[in-house]
Design a protein around this motif. Structure first.
Motif, mmCIF file in Angstrom:
data_model
loop_
_atom_site.group_PDB
_atom_site.id
_atom_site.type_symbol
_atom_site.label_atom_id
_atom_site.label_comp_id
_atom_site.label_asym_id
_atom_site.label_seq_id
_atom_site.Cartn_x
_atom_site.Cartn_y
_atom_site.Cartn_z
ATOM 1 N N ILE A 161 0.954 -1.111 0.011
ATOM 2 C CA ILE A 161 -0.252 -0.130 0.012
ATOM 3 C C ILE A 161 0.932 1.246 -0.136
ATOM 4 C CG2 ILE A 161 -1.799 1.393 1.451
ATOM 5 C CD1 ILE A 161 -2.932 -1.127 2.328
ATOM 6 N N ARG A 162 2.026 1.408 0.886
ATOM 7 C CA ARG A 162 2.964 2.283 0.912
ATOM 8 C C ARG A 162 3.641 2.349 -0.348
ATOM 9 N NH1 ARG A 162 6.458 0.596 5.277
ATOM 10 N NH2 ARG A 162 7.973 1.981 4.383
ATOM 11 N N THR A 163 3.745 1.442 -1.227
ATOM 12 C CA THR A 163 4.585 1.409 -2.381
ATOM 13 C C THR A 163 3.497 2.086 -3.457
ATOM 14 O OG1 THR A 163 5.893 -0.546 -1.797
ATOM 15 C CG2 THR A 163 5.715 -0.010 -4.097
ATOM 16 N N THR A 167 4.456 5.215 -5.664
ATOM 17 C CA THR A 167 4.852 5.281 -7.191
ATOM 18 C C THR A 167 3.389 5.509 -8.147
ATOM 19 O OG1 THR A 167 4.069 2.838 -7.146
ATOM 20 C CG2 THR A 167 6.390 3.399 -6.777
ATOM 21 N N LYS A 168 2.399 5.236 -7.270
ATOM 22 C CA LYS A 168 1.072 5.420 -8.001
ATOM 23 C C LYS A 168 0.733 4.462 -9.098
ATOM 24 C CE LYS A 168 -0.222 8.907 -5.611
ATOM 25 N NZ LYS A 168 -1.261 8.780 -4.389
ATOM 26 N N GLU A 169 1.446 3.579 -9.174
ATOM 27 C CA GLU A 169 1.466 2.176 -10.220
ATOM 28 C C GLU A 169 0.298 1.322 -9.729
ATOM 29 O OE1 GLU A 169 5.521 1.127 -11.941
ATOM 30 O OE2 GLU A 169 5.196 0.765 -9.912
ATOM 31 N N ARG A 242 9.140 -2.794 -6.291
ATOM 32 C CA ARG A 242 9.413 -1.387 -5.738
ATOM 33 C C ARG A 242 9.406 -1.020 -4.444
ATOM 34 N NH1 ARG A 242 9.457 -1.618 -10.897
ATOM 35 N NH2 ARG A 242 8.179 -0.505 -12.299
ATOM 36 N N LEU A 243 10.341 -0.100 -4.167
ATOM 37 C CA LEU A 243 10.612 0.232 -3.069
ATOM 38 C C LEU A 243 9.522 1.153 -2.216
ATOM 39 C CD1 LEU A 243 14.410 1.068 -2.905
ATOM 40 C CD2 LEU A 243 13.207 -0.942 -2.571
ATOM 41 N N PRO A 244 9.097 1.096 -1.130
ATOM 42 C CA PRO A 244 7.938 1.606 -0.553
ATOM 43 C C PRO A 244 8.217 3.169 -0.244
ATOM 44 C CG PRO A 244 8.613 0.124 1.203
ATOM 45 C CD PRO A 244 9.631 -0.195 -0.038
ATOM 46 N N ASN A 245 9.293 3.586 -0.613
ATOM 47 C CA ASN A 245 9.840 4.903 -0.168
ATOM 48 C C ASN A 245 10.551 5.545 -1.164
ATOM 49 O OD1 ASN A 245 10.953 3.143 2.580
ATOM 50 N ND2 ASN A 245 9.435 4.658 2.954
ATOM 51 N N ASP A 246 10.320 7.077 -1.182
ATOM 52 C CA ASP A 246 10.905 7.798 -2.200
ATOM 53 C C ASP A 246 12.521 7.723 -2.344
ATOM 54 O OD1 ASP A 246 8.582 8.811 -3.347
ATOM 55 O OD2 ASP A 246 8.601 10.660 -2.049
ATOM 56 N N THR A 247 12.905 7.682 -3.681
ATOM 57 C CA THR A 247 14.513 7.701 -4.091
ATOM 58 C C THR A 247 14.344 8.801 -4.888
ATOM 59 O OG1 THR A 247 14.900 5.481 -3.672
ATOM 60 C CG2 THR A 247 16.524 6.842 -4.873
ATOM 61 N N TYR A 248 15.311 9.872 -4.460
ATOM 62 C CA TYR A 248 15.195 11.240 -5.365
ATOM 63 C C TYR A 248 16.274 11.390 -6.260
ATOM 64 C CZ TYR A 248 12.493 12.278 -0.795
ATOM 65 O OH TYR A 248 11.618 12.321 0.164
ATOM 66 N N ILE A 249 17.373 10.893 -5.955
ATOM 67 C CA ILE A 249 18.365 11.181 -6.935
ATOM 68 C C ILE A 249 19.364 10.191 -7.056
ATOM 69 C CG2 ILE A 249 19.852 12.564 -5.499
ATOM 70 C CD1 ILE A 249 20.250 14.355 -7.938
ATOM 71 N N LEU A 250 20.149 9.781 -8.212
ATOM 72 C CA LEU A 250 21.337 9.018 -8.251
ATOM 73 C C LEU A 250 22.403 9.912 -8.866
ATOM 74 C CD1 LEU A 250 23.148 6.425 -8.328
ATOM 75 C CD2 LEU A 250 21.978 5.792 -10.338
ATOM 76 N N GLU A 266 11.265 9.837 -10.235
ATOM 77 C CA GLU A 266 10.058 10.051 -9.992
ATOM 78 C C GLU A 266 9.618 9.754 -8.377
ATOM 79 O OE1 GLU A 266 7.517 11.314 -11.595
ATOM 80 O OE2 GLU A 266 8.254 10.933 -13.825
ATOM 81 N N THR A 267 8.884 10.692 -7.674
ATOM 82 C CA THR A 267 8.810 10.619 -6.126
ATOM 83 C C THR A 267 7.332 11.171 -5.891
ATOM 84 O OG1 THR A 267 9.709 12.955 -5.867
ATOM 85 C CG2 THR A 267 11.318 10.886 -5.803
ATOM 86 N N ARG A 268 6.754 10.739 -4.743
ATOM 87 C CA ARG A 268 5.785 11.120 -4.177
ATOM 88 C C ARG A 268 5.881 12.708 -3.662
ATOM 89 N NH1 ARG A 268 4.192 10.095 1.033
ATOM 90 N NH2 ARG A 268 5.935 8.769 1.344
ATOM 91 N N LYS A 269 7.054 12.627 -2.971
ATOM 92 C CA LYS A 269 7.217 14.331 -2.375
ATOM 93 C C LYS A 269 7.828 15.174 -3.557
ATOM 94 C CE LYS A 269 7.496 12.452 2.352
ATOM 95 N NZ LYS A 269 8.550 12.584 3.647
#
Length: 381
Positions: A161-163, A167-169, A242-250, A266-269
């Protein structure tokens, strides 16, 4: 016969999932070993149960198939833990390991009690062993249902659910619904066993008729859940997790802190990460700590309440990830990425190429190493 056919279909579902994940592992080098192993054990448990029903009808195979399911629960639990954090929660890990041990002990005590010699001295042990067998089944039942609830409903559903919220997938939403069906199937089986245990010990007599009706459908609920998993992965073969948390940049830095490749995700925040500013901060902090400690080992993580930085250094580059949370899969993937990047661009790095555009093809590494990344369109350098 209805439940037997449904159980066969569940086993086929595990088999299909095993094949799909094996293809991803061998052909596309997308690794999720503990998830793959959990599927394999689910498939093997089904094969043993079907073989026992068709050919053996032996308590040994009954104990074996339930033990295999116990290992399946433990492995899928580890998968969910690794999605969520770098190391499993020590309390949950201890509980799950203890339950797996209890399950093995309980089931093999059942097998032993059913196969012990029927006579000693002048009397039969058949009746004498009944209480022992019943207690063994109580231990086994408790240690069988509890890890299933922890893995599927306690960890799996909230993580998916968090994922989905991140991601909105649609895939994680469908998978969370699938786990609810599987968990509900186990729950009604648990209720049926609970009524049996309470009847055995004369705590209650009889059980509500609806529990018996639901218990006859428990495999059907589990099959619906497995079917949703199979459909999800068949429709999108490249979807792993997918990971259930935002990853912002690599970001990839040359030795000295100069950024040569950046990928925004792509992130939620909605957080605007300034790549050049981040690279400067990482370089300054690294230099400060190396100067203070008089050691050449760079820092590995910077942790705060909402934003964490994961740093992995290779021979010629340093890769940096900024994320909401650092998980096991993120850490392992970054180590693989540094090795793959240095191998892919060995010549360019050795001759100290100035044109950073040549590093754009590093995007091709993301699909296999970071199957959980969703890259922002036109936002990579």
């Amino acid at each position: 016969m209805f439940n037997e056919y449904i159980f066969l279909f569940i086993t086929l579902g595990f088999g299909i999932l095993a094949v799909l994940f094996l293809i991803q592992t061998l052909l596309h080098k997308r690794y999720a070993w503990v998830l793959f192993i959990s599927i394999i054990f689910g498939f093997l448990a089904g094969i043993v149960a079907i073989s026992n029903a068709l050919f053996f009808d032996n308590p040994f195979f009954e104990s074996l198939h339930l033990n295999l399911y116990g290992i399946h629960f433990f492995c899928i639990y580890l998968f969910f833990e690794r999605l969520n954090s770098r190391k499993p929660n020590l309390i949950r890990l201890s509980v799950m390991a203890s339950l797996l041990t209890m399950l093995a002990i309980g089931l093999w005590l059942v097998y032993f009690s059913q196969n012990v010699s029927t006579t000693i001295g002048l009397f039969s042990l058949e009746e004498e062993m009944n209480p022992f067998t019943e207690i063994s089944w109580v231990i086994a039942d408790f240690a069988y249902w509890t890890p299933a609830f922890i893995a599927y409903l306690g960890l799996g559903v909230p993580i998916y659910i968090r994922t989905y919220l991140t991601t909105k997938e649609t895939q994680p939403l469908i998978l969370s619904i699938a786990l609810v069906f599987v968990g509900f199937g186990f729950f009604i089986s648990f209720l049926n066993d609970l009524m049996f245990i309470l009847n055995v010990y004369n705590i209650i007599t009889g059980s509500p008729s609806f529990i018996g009706v639901l218990a006859s459908l428990n495999n059907a609920f589990q099959f619906i859940g497995i079917l949703l998993f199979v459909i999800t992965y068949i429709i999108n073969v490249d979807y792993i997790y997918r990971l259930p948390n935002d990853t912002y940049i690599l970001m990839v830095l040359k030795k000295g802190g100069i950024p040569i490749h950046t990928v925004h995700l792509e992130t939620r925040k909605n957080i605007d990460v300034k790549a050049f500013l981040l690279s400067g901060v990482i370089t300054a902090i690294n230099n400060l700590f190396m100067e203070l400690t008089k050691r050449s080992t760079p820092i590995h993580t910077i942790i705060s309440e909402d934003i964490n930085v994961l740093i992995q250094s290779g021979k010629q580059i340093t890769a940096v990830i900024m994320a909401e949370n650092i998980s096991y899969f993120l850490e392992k993937a970054l180590k693989r990425y540094v090795k793959a990047f240095e191998k892919e661009f060995e010549d360019e790095l050795n001759r100290k190429a100035e044109n950073i555009q040549i590093f754009k093809r590093a995007l091709n590494l993301l699909t296999s190493i970071f199957p959980f990344f969703m890259v922002k369109k036109n936002e990579h350098t």
